[in-house]
Design an enzyme around this catalytic site. Structure first.
Site, mmCIF file in Angstrom:
data_model
loop_
_atom_site.group_PDB
_atom_site.id
_atom_site.type_symbol
_atom_site.label_atom_id
_atom_site.label_comp_id
_atom_site.label_asym_id
_atom_site.label_seq_id
_atom_site.Cartn_x
_atom_site.Cartn_y
_atom_site.Cartn_z
ATOM 1 N N ASP A 139 0.835 -1.200 0.000
ATOM 2 C CA ASP A 139 0.000 0.000 0.000
ATOM 3 C C ASP A 139 0.871 1.252 0.000
ATOM 4 O O ASP A 139 0.567 2.246 0.656
ATOM 5 C CB ASP A 139 -0.949 0.001 1.206
ATOM 6 C CG ASP A 139 -2.028 1.079 1.099
ATOM 7 O OD1 ASP A 139 -2.270 1.570 -0.022
ATOM 8 O OD2 ASP A 139 -2.609 1.443 2.144
ATOM 9 N N TYR A 140 1.961 1.208 -0.752
ATOM 10 C CA TYR A 140 2.819 2.370 -0.927
ATOM 11 C C TYR A 140 2.377 3.177 -2.154
ATOM 12 O O TYR A 140 3.184 3.582 -2.984
ATOM 13 C CB TYR A 140 4.277 1.938 -1.097
ATOM 14 C CG TYR A 140 4.987 1.525 0.169
ATOM 15 C CD1 TYR A 140 4.521 1.896 1.424
ATOM 16 C CD2 TYR A 140 6.153 0.762 0.114
ATOM 17 C CE1 TYR A 140 5.184 1.515 2.584
ATOM 18 C CE2 TYR A 140 6.832 0.383 1.260
ATOM 19 C CZ TYR A 140 6.353 0.755 2.495
ATOM 20 O OH TYR A 140 7.020 0.387 3.638
#
Length: 884
Positions: A560-561
């Site tokens: 979830d970057y």
């Protein structure tokens, strides 16, 4: 006089306490040692058991042995953490308190602190003599105090330095914006969050006072509100008006000098939305007579197909009961975990195919802005408001009336047109749209980890006057930007653009921070097209939507970057030449500094090896990019674990060694992975602030570790990770990943006492020289006053969520820390100069402008943040120097 007995209830009670402490350390310490961690705790537990026996039997050696134990603990603590006060406190606080108790005369005299020959005549006064083991233990405690005092004075986490003075000229970007105004989220389309105002300086900032305080009346906690109902707005200032939006989507105009309400608009948002977030970060402003030098170069072609919904198609909003049993209701049930995902729909949709029967083939019925309030036929100036039910509404800034000439007589764009997997609340814009002289560019968010069948993350360009669709950039087919034809749908579940975009009209490019294809932590079914642009900053042609260049910040993102921050545009002087640059902050702590003409790095970018070993069927990228300008923290070790006491710190050490962790980019796993930095991000939507004259950046790095665990799904319907937080009404079942083989458990990495397991500081302010790429200074920032059960203002350095503001006066402002203050800093060295108490959490970006009275104002929204737990509110507060 009777002799004082050597054995007493006090000693026995003290011994029992020490026994319990020793047993806890031996048992848990042995567990830690078996996991490969420090053996200190086992040794400490054994020593404490020996001290407990000596105390029970009233032996003077208890004081000697305990003094040696405290001295050894101090030496071990200094070896592990140096002069870090909070690291030292976590290791020794309980032992020091126990030591202080043991040297009191009531304990020391019972432990034979005096020579045996004096035992029979020992009095209370004589018991205060410092001899033998009592003196030794007292000396060690004094040494501990001395180390503590030194750690209060010395900050091992600070970087001391200064930023350079002006390198450029006063002709900053956005010259068409009057100096005392604020026309976009970042003041201009360049997203610098820089006010070219110098009335407030480091010398007078302490005189700031509240000029006015406005209450919107819009508080979170209404039925159907998601947890992340937040007040994150950065107001616009145009002329004498201030324009803002509230979490429940009201648009408000205020007098910018007095704070008095001028008008209010209610978009009548449809209820029953499957929302993950409910917020509005800001509005967008457009003027027909805008002075854009590049307007002609960015002029779009004629629209090939009408897009705005026709007024005749408008219909009343159906009730939730009326929708029961329809495809819409089934889709809504899926979002809340009440209905299955059809197994036949798990693969990628056919490009351009008609929408399947399970979803709406056309846009759903929504409220129509032009039918619900006053209208204006023609608006030479417009405010654009993105709504939570998937619309963009055009308003007249003067009156708040709907611009009926926009959107084919509706005053709005229905963003659901052409969407697959229609599920109201599953797609919407939380961030302001980008406005150029001719084109309105709109992105939107999709639910992160609900299912594999989500709406599209398409970015679209509309005619700013009419609302007609000009182009669409669909990450599933990024090279085909011609407007979608009737009956077609966009590619489902593509990477979305939920944060703020930037634009350079002179170059004719809009810069798009792209997210990830859901689900975030499992990427086995991502398409090659999505992989190409996921977690990237992409430059699109303003006129056509075609991709000019792409720079990927993470390859095959499993953490979830997504790119969370607005790209900031600034011209830099590199080797004597002016280079148009783009600075892109990321969640993992990089500041990628790129040439915004072609996306090539200005400061070095290196591909470094990354850990492998994804779950079966998935993969990891062999390398990941790292910038020469980086706030990437060092990898965590057992010594970085923390707690309020040695015991919960020991629990964190055990948890650390139980998790899979091989540094940054350790892939998610079924046993549990430590993700550091976590998906909260070193940088998030608040971004950074840049002074284009000094060519420097004011940044707010945050460091929090998270955990990620993949949980195999037995089927496509069961709720398996919701536990007691099961969704109610229409709210989505987050992290269930319906249609994928794994759900995911995500959590902050915290101790049994629910405080971070990693040692503070957790939040900083830092100054960066963008020309050299060097971090000039960095200081921990913020206190735990509003986080701790007791409001003590310990300056530990707390996380921040919300953007900073820079001014030409050399003062930066930040309100996003988890304590409730607006702070002012000297930009040159980062010194905190002033703080003003806010009535609630200030998770927003301050803005600055000049009022009618000639004063420079600093304005910030203070309404709190749901998932951070900061105090809710509905305040907009303005500060200024005293009127003369």
């Amino acid at each position: 006089m009777n002799a004082v007995p050597r054995s007493s209830r006090l000693l026995k009670a003290l011994a029992l306490v020490i026994v319990l402490m020793g047993l806890a350390l031996v048992v848990a310490g042995a567990w830690l040692a078996a996991l490969g961690g420090s053996v200190y705790y086992v040794a400490a537990g054994l020593v404490l058991l020996a001290v407990a026996w000596m105390t029970w039997t009233a032996r003077a050696g208890a004081l000697w042995l305990y003094a040696a134990f405290v001295a050894a603990t101090l030496a071990w603590s200094l070896w592990e953490v140096g002069l870090s006060w909070w690291g030292l406190a976590a290791r020794g606080d309980v032992f020091v308190v126990l030591g202080v108790l043991m040297v009191t005369p009531w304990v020391a005299r019972r432990l034979g602190a005096e020579p045996r020959s004096q035992a029979r005549s020992l009095t209370v006064g004589q018991g205060r003599r410092w001899r033998g083991g009592r003196a030794a233990l007292g000396g060690v405690l004094v040494a501990y105090l001395g180390v503590a005092v030194a750690s209060w004075v010395i900050d091992p986490f600070a970087t001391q330095g200064t930023l350079p003075p002006a390198r450029g000229t006063a002709a900053v970007a956005g010259a068409s914006v009057p100096q005392g105004e604020w026309h976009a989220y970042g003041r201009t389309g360049h997203g610098q969050r820089y006010a070219p105002l110098d009335q407030i300086t480091p010398q007078n900032v302490q005189q700031l006072e509240v000029a006015w305080h406005y209450r919107t009346g819009d508080l979170r906690g209404q039925p159907g509100d998601p947890k992340e109902t937040t007040f994150e707005v950065a107001p616009l200032k145009v002329g004498d008006r201030l324009y803002l939006c509230t979490p429940h989507q009201f648009v408000v105009a205020l007098d910018a000098t007095t704070g008095q309400e001028v008008w209010r608009f209610d978009p009548k948002i449809r209820s029953g939305l499957a929302l993950q977030h409910l917020t509005c970060r800001g509005l967008s402003y457009w003027s027909r007579d805008g002075n854009s030098a590049a307007a002609a170069a960015a002029s779009p072609p004629a629209a090939s197909a009408p897009w705005a919904e026709p007024a005749a198609a408008a219909s009343p909003v159906p009730s939730a009961s009326a929708a029961s049993g329809t495809a819409s209701a089934r889709a809504s049930q899926l979002a809340s975990g009440q209905a299955p995902v059809a197994s036949t729909s798990l693969g990628p949709p056919t490009h351009g195919a008609s929408a399947p029967d399970a979803v709406y083939p056309t846009a759903p019925d929504l409220p129509v802005a032009a039918q619900d309030g006053p209208t204006v036929a023609d608006c030479p100036r417009k405010l654009f408001m993105p709504t939570a039910d998937g619309r963009v509404i055009a308003l007249d800034p003067q009156t708040g009336a709907v611009c009926a000439g926009f959107g084919g007589g509706t005053g709005q764009i229905n963003l659901w047109r052409g969407m697959p997997n229609v599920r109201l609340g599953g797609y919407y814009s939380t961030s302001p749209v980008v406005v150029t002289q001719r084109v309105l560019v709109v992105g939107g968010t999709v639910l992160d980890n609900v299912s594999t069948e989500e709406p599209s993350g398409v970015v679209r360009g509309f005619d700013v006057e009419t609302g007609e669709l000009l182009w669409n950039w669909d990450a599933g087919r990024p090279d085909d930007t011609a407007p979608l034809k009737p009956g077609q749908t966009y590619t489902a579940s593509t990477p979305n653009v939920w944060s703020i975009m930037s634009v350079d009209e002179a170059l004719g490019m809009v810069y798009v921070p792209v997210g990830n294809q859901p689900p975030d932590q499992w990427g086995a079914r991502r398409s090659p097209e999505a992989e190409r642009v996921s977690s990237s900053v992409v430059a699109l042609d303003v006129a056509t939507g075609r991709m000019r260049w792409v720079f990927q910040t993470v390859h095959h993102d499993l953490w979830d970057y997504d790119v969370p921050s607005q790209p900031t545009l600034v011209d830099l002087t590199i080797a004597g030449a002016t280079v148009p640059a783009l600075v892109q902050p990321t969640k993992q702590g990089e500041l990628f500094v790129l040439d915004r003409r072609d996306g090539r790095p200005i400061h070095p970018v290196t591909e470094v090896p990354a850990p492998g070993g994804a779950v079966q069927g998935d993969r990891t990228a062999p390398t990941q990019p790292v910038s020469g300008v980086s706030f990437n923290p060092p990898p965590l070790t057992g010594a970085d674990m923390w707690g309020a006491t040695p015991f919960d710190q020991l629990g964190c050490r055990i948890a650390f060694h139980q998790l899979r962790y091989e540094g940054r980019y350790t892939p998610p796993s079924t046993e549990g992975t430590l993700v550091y930095p976590g998906n909260f991000g070193v940088f998030n939507w608040g971004g950074i602030a840049v002074d284009p004259v000094r060519q420097i950046a004011f940044t707010t790095p945050t460091y929090l570790a998270f955990t990620s665990q993949l949980v195999p799904r037995p089927d496509d319907t069961s709720l398996i990770v919701q536990e007691e937080e099961r969704p109610s009404e229409s709210l989505p079942a987050l992290n269930e990943n319906f249609g994928a083989p794994y759900a995911v458990k995500l959590a902050a990495f915290t101790s049994p006492l629910r405080i971070p397991c990693q040692s503070p500081p957790w939040g900083y302010v830092a100054g960066v020289d963008l020309v050299t790429g060097k971090i000039a200074w960095q200081h921990r920032n913020g206190t735990v006053r509003d986080l701790a059960p007791v409001p003590v203002p310990f300056r530990m350095g707390v996380p921040s969520l919300g953007g900073p503001l820079l001014t030409a006066g050399g003062v930066a402002f930040l309100s996003g820390t988890l304590d409730y203050y607006l702070r002012a800093y000297d930009v040159t060295d980062g010194t905190e100069l002033w703080r003003g108490r806010l009535p609630a959490g200030g998770q927003a970006t301050p803005v600055s402008y000049v009022g009618r009275d000639g004063r420079q104002y600093i304005v910030v929204a203070a309404g709190g943040h749901g998932s951070l737990g900061t105090k809710a509110g509905d305040s907009v507060v303005a500060y200024a120097l005293p009127a003369r």
